[in-house]
Enzyme design. Structure first.
Site, short mmCIF file in Angstrom:
data_model
loop_
_atom_site.label_atom_id
_atom_site.label_comp_id
_atom_site.label_asym_id
_atom_site.label_seq_id
_atom_site.Cartn_x
_atom_site.Cartn_y
_atom_site.Cartn_z
N LYS A 14 0.83 -1.20 0.00
CA LYS A 14 0.00 0.00 0.00
C LYS A 14 0.88 1.26 0.00
O LYS A 14 2.11 1.18 0.22
CB LYS A 14 -0.92 -0.05 1.22
CG LYS A 14 -1.91 -1.23 1.19
CD LYS A 14 -2.74 -1.26 2.47
CE LYS A 14 -3.80 -2.34 2.41
NZ LYS A 14 -4.66 -2.34 3.63
N TYR A 54 -12.48 -2.84 -3.13
CA TYR A 54 -12.99 -2.90 -1.76
C TYR A 54 -14.52 -2.85 -1.73
O TYR A 54 -15.10 -2.41 -0.72
CB TYR A 54 -12.40 -1.75 -0.94
CG TYR A 54 -10.97 -2.00 -0.48
CD1 TYR A 54 -10.64 -3.11 0.29
CD2 TYR A 54 -9.95 -1.11 -0.81
CE1 TYR A 54 -9.34 -3.33 0.73
CE2 TYR A 54 -8.64 -1.32 -0.37
CZ TYR A 54 -8.34 -2.43 0.40
OH TYR A 54 -7.05 -2.65 0.84
N PHE A 62 -15.25 3.18 7.77
CA PHE A 62 -13.88 3.58 7.39
C PHE A 62 -13.66 3.59 5.88
O PHE A 62 -12.57 3.93 5.41
CB PHE A 62 -12.85 2.67 8.07
CG PHE A 62 -13.01 1.19 7.77
CD1 PHE A 62 -12.50 0.64 6.60
CD2 PHE A 62 -13.67 0.35 8.66
CE1 PHE A 62 -12.64 -0.73 6.32
CE2 PHE A 62 -13.82 -1.00 8.40
CZ PHE A 62 -13.30 -1.54 7.22
N ARG A 90 -1.81 -14.75 3.79
CA ARG A 90 -2.50 -14.03 4.87
C ARG A 90 -1.76 -14.21 6.20
O ARG A 90 -1.63 -13.26 6.98
CB ARG A 90 -3.94 -14.54 5.02
CG ARG A 90 -4.84 -14.21 3.87
CD ARG A 90 -5.34 -12.80 3.89
NE ARG A 90 -6.24 -12.51 4.98
CZ ARG A 90 -6.94 -11.39 5.08
NH1 ARG A 90 -6.81 -10.43 4.16
NH2 ARG A 90 -7.75 -11.18 6.10
N THR A 96 -5.21 -8.11 10.39
CA THR A 96 -5.53 -6.83 9.75
C THR A 96 -5.08 -5.66 10.62
O THR A 96 -4.50 -4.69 10.12
CB THR A 96 -7.05 -6.75 9.50
OG1 THR A 96 -7.43 -7.84 8.67
CG2 THR A 96 -7.44 -5.43 8.86
N ARG A 107 2.95 -7.30 9.02
CA ARG A 107 2.32 -6.19 9.76
C ARG A 107 2.82 -6.14 11.19
O ARG A 107 2.98 -5.05 11.77
CB ARG A 107 0.80 -6.34 9.71
CG ARG A 107 0.21 -6.01 8.34
CD ARG A 107 -1.22 -6.51 8.24
NE ARG A 107 -1.90 -6.09 7.03
CZ ARG A 107 -3.00 -6.70 6.58
NH1 ARG A 107 -3.52 -7.73 7.23
NH2 ARG A 107 -3.59 -6.28 5.47
N ASN A 117 -1.70 -0.11 7.41
CA ASN A 117 -1.19 -1.46 7.66
C ASN A 117 -0.40 -2.05 6.48
O ASN A 117 -0.23 -3.24 6.35
CB ASN A 117 -2.31 -2.40 8.14
CG ASN A 117 -3.40 -2.59 7.11
OD1 ASN A 117 -3.37 -1.97 6.05
ND2 ASN A 117 -4.34 -3.46 7.39
N HIS A 120 -1.70 -5.55 1.42
CA HIS A 120 -2.97 -6.25 1.19
C HIS A 120 -2.68 -7.66 0.72
O HIS A 120 -1.73 -7.89 -0.03
CB HIS A 120 -3.78 -5.53 0.10
CG HIS A 120 -4.95 -6.35 -0.37
ND1 HIS A 120 -6.15 -6.37 0.30
CD2 HIS A 120 -5.09 -7.21 -1.40
CE1 HIS A 120 -6.98 -7.21 -0.31
NE2 HIS A 120 -6.35 -7.73 -1.35
N GLU A 131 -9.54 -10.45 -7.70
CA GLU A 131 -8.60 -9.34 -7.56
C GLU A 131 -7.50 -9.40 -8.63
O GLU A 131 -7.13 -8.37 -9.21
CB GLU A 131 -8.00 -9.34 -6.15
CG GLU A 131 -9.03 -8.95 -5.09
CD GLU A 131 -8.57 -9.16 -3.65
OE1 GLU A 131 -7.40 -9.56 -3.43
OE2 GLU A 131 -9.38 -8.91 -2.74
#
Ligand code: UDP
Length: 156
Positions: A14, A54, A62, A90, A96, A107, A117, A120, A131
């Protein structure tokens, strides 16, 4: 290559990860794990793409801040391939919310707050396929066989 070794996931660094020079660390973890890079692009995502990406979160409070954050700078978008790569990816990213991410995860090691964070990762094989198709054209996905393949997989 057996189909179970061809699972793919969408991983993105990100804008905060880009600004903080963490792209290389994230790529390194996926490379050294044994996963195969299939596609990568450094790109500025527009709101339309991010709203699609998203869409499942569009009702969340948010959501506007998330779109603003994700469109505030470039992202490094990638496709990684390998056995169980969605679930393992993941796990490698961590929870998250970085307050809950275990040390040793990306993270857990590199960020502090949920709205920053840094990375993704697709949360299921189905969303990974969606995606990957949203961010990449089929011709951008590279078919190649790493020479290390028999040293990563027992029977292929
Ligand atoms: N997010 C946030 N606040 C929250 C929950 C999520 O800002 O309370 C952001 C965060 O950047 C997260 C993204 O929204 O990575 C997508 O949320 P999701 O629940 O899909 O988590 P992820 O799949 O990214 O772990």
């Amino acid at each position: 290559m057996a189909p179970q070794y061809r699972e793919r996931t969408f991983i993105a660094v990100k804008p905060d990860g880009v600004h903080r020079h963490i792209i290389g660390d994230i790529i390194k973890r996926f490379e050294q794990k044994g996963f195969k890079l299939v596609a990568m692009k450094f790109t500025q995502a527009d709101d339309a793409l991010l709203q699609k990406h998203y869409s499942a979160l569009s009702k969340k409070p948010f959501f506007p801040d998330l779109i603003k954050y994700m469109s505030s700078g470039p992202v490094c978008a990638m496709v990684w391939e390998g056995l169980n790569v969605v679930k393992t990816g993941r796990t490698m990213l961590g929870a998250t919310n970085p307050m809950d991410s275990a040390p040793g995860t990306i993270r857990g090691d590199f960020c502090v707050q949920v709205g920053r964070n840094i990375c993704h990762g697709s949360d299921s094989v189905e969303s990974a396929n969606t995606e990957v198709a949203l961010w990449f054209k089929p011709a951008e996905l590279v078919n190649w066989d790493p020479v290390a393949k028999p040293w990563v997989y027992e029977d292929d």
